[in-house]
Design an enzyme around this catalytic site. Structure first.
Site, PDB file in Angstrom:
ATOM      1  CD  GLU A 144      -2.912  -0.988  -0.086  1.00  0.00           C
ATOM      2  OE1 GLU A 144      -2.979   0.093  -0.695  1.00  0.00           O
ATOM      3  OE2 GLU A 144      -3.534  -1.997  -0.449  1.00  0.00           O
TER       4      GLU A 144
ATOM      5  CE1 TYR B 186      -6.754   2.695  -0.725  1.00  0.00           C
ATOM      6  CE2 TYR B 186      -4.409   2.932  -0.325  1.00  0.00           C
ATOM      7  CZ  TYR B 186      -5.464   2.222  -0.862  1.00  0.00           C
ATOM      8  OH  TYR B 186      -5.240   1.037  -1.501  1.00  0.00           O
TER       9      TYR B 186
ATOM     10  CG  ASP C  48      -8.352   3.792  -4.728  1.00  0.00           C
ATOM     11  OD1 ASP C  48      -9.595   3.700  -4.809  1.00  0.00           O
ATOM     12  OD2 ASP C  48      -7.588   3.253  -5.544  1.00  0.00           O
TER      13      ASP C  48
END
Length: 292
Positions: A35, A118, A136
């Site tokens: 991520e 996020y 996102d």
DNA sequence: CAACCGTGGTA
DNA sequence: TTACCAAGGTT
């Protein structure tokens, strides 16, 4: 009407890419690393680096034990290298304060460096199968079109965006987490920013944007990110010099990277402030942590 | 909230 | 070729 989440899940089961951080054997640590790397960086460039990192540093404490310079070298040219330092700092915190276990709680994740709204929810959802709105750029675009009938998402509004997505999620954790991944994938593969492939879309029948006749984006103009000639470019060039040498370099070597001395010095100073560059006792420059 | 933070691929 | 775009976060 709302979004046919079952149709999205069925499509996802068939069309999802086989990405390594989605495999069942991938740990939450692997999810977290992915991520961070994927923030503003395309999948194709992340994948090989991610494999190197997970092999070299299979758990947070392993990364935490590495020198910052080694971490920056391993980050390579993924861009925004401050992400690498923040991930390193997050790994230290996880190792020392959380028993080397990536937290599963959103608020605990939010307290770690480099982890925002996020990423915290992405780790909770994809690493731990939790139900939480993962928003996102892909999801914002899908919602803007399918739900609001707009050509594209306007400026982000964290509270409103998460509320929109929360309303779409099933009540149970597992399907909610799977839908979160599916909505992102839909935005990445079908409901794309340019030339969306609506013929392949599982929810085209219910899409508010279709019903509205696919209007153009009408929101405020999006700021254009320039790069050539910016400090970002100069910082990148300076850092690239240091990545390319094992030994510290004299300032004269950095002076070859950019002709404008004023901008060059300003950028070098900002790199020192950011901790991306270190000055040795004899006045040369190097990546941090490799030359005490 | 707007500006800033890297890098490379694609239309 | 320029401009846009890519799983954002921090200040």
């Amino acid at each position: 009407m709302s979004v046919d989440t079952d149709a999205v899940l069925d499509w996802f089961a068939d069309a999802a890419r086989d990405l390594p951080w989605r495999r069942p054997e991938c740990t939450p640590w692997g999810v977290l690393v992915s991520e961070i790397m994927l923030q503003q960086t395309p999948v194709a460039r992340v994948e090989p680096i991610w494999h190197e990192w997970l092999t070299r540093w299979p758990k947070p404490s392993a990364l935490a034990a590495a020198a910052q310079g080694k971490v920056l070298r391993a980050w390579g040219k993924l861009g925004y290298p401050r992400r690498a330092l923040r991930l390193h700092a997050a790994a230290e915190a996880i190792a020392t304060e959380h028993g080397d276990v990536v937290p599963s709680d959103v608020d605990t994740l939010l307290a770690l460096p480099g982890i925002g709204a996020y990423t915290a929810r992405a780790v909770a959802a994809f690493g731990y199968g939790k139900r939480c709105p993962v928003v996102d750029t892909n999801v914002r675009r899908v919602v803007a079109r399918a739900v609001h009938g707009a050509g594209d998402a306007g400026p982000a509004s964290n509270t409103r965006d998460m509320s929109d997505v929360d309303a779409l999620l099933p009540a149970a954790d597992e399907p909610a987490a799977r839908l979160s991944a599916a909505l992102m994938e839909l935005g990445a593969l079908v409901c794309t920013a340019r030339n969306p492939r609506c013929v392949d879309c599982p929810i085209v029948a219910d899409c508010a944007w279709q019903r509205a006749g696919r209007p153009e984006y009408s929101g405020p103009a999006k700021p254009v990110q320039r790069f050539a000639g910016t400090d970002r470019q100069v910082r990148g060039l300076l850092l690239d010099v240091l990545r390319g040498t094992a030994e510290p370099v004299p300032k004269a070597r950095l002076d070859t990277a950019w002709s404008d001395a004023g901008q060059r010095d300003k950028c070098l100073d900002s790199l020192l402030v950011d901790g991306l560059v270190e000055q040795t006792a004899d006045g040369r420059f190097a990546l941090p942590g490799e030359h005490a």
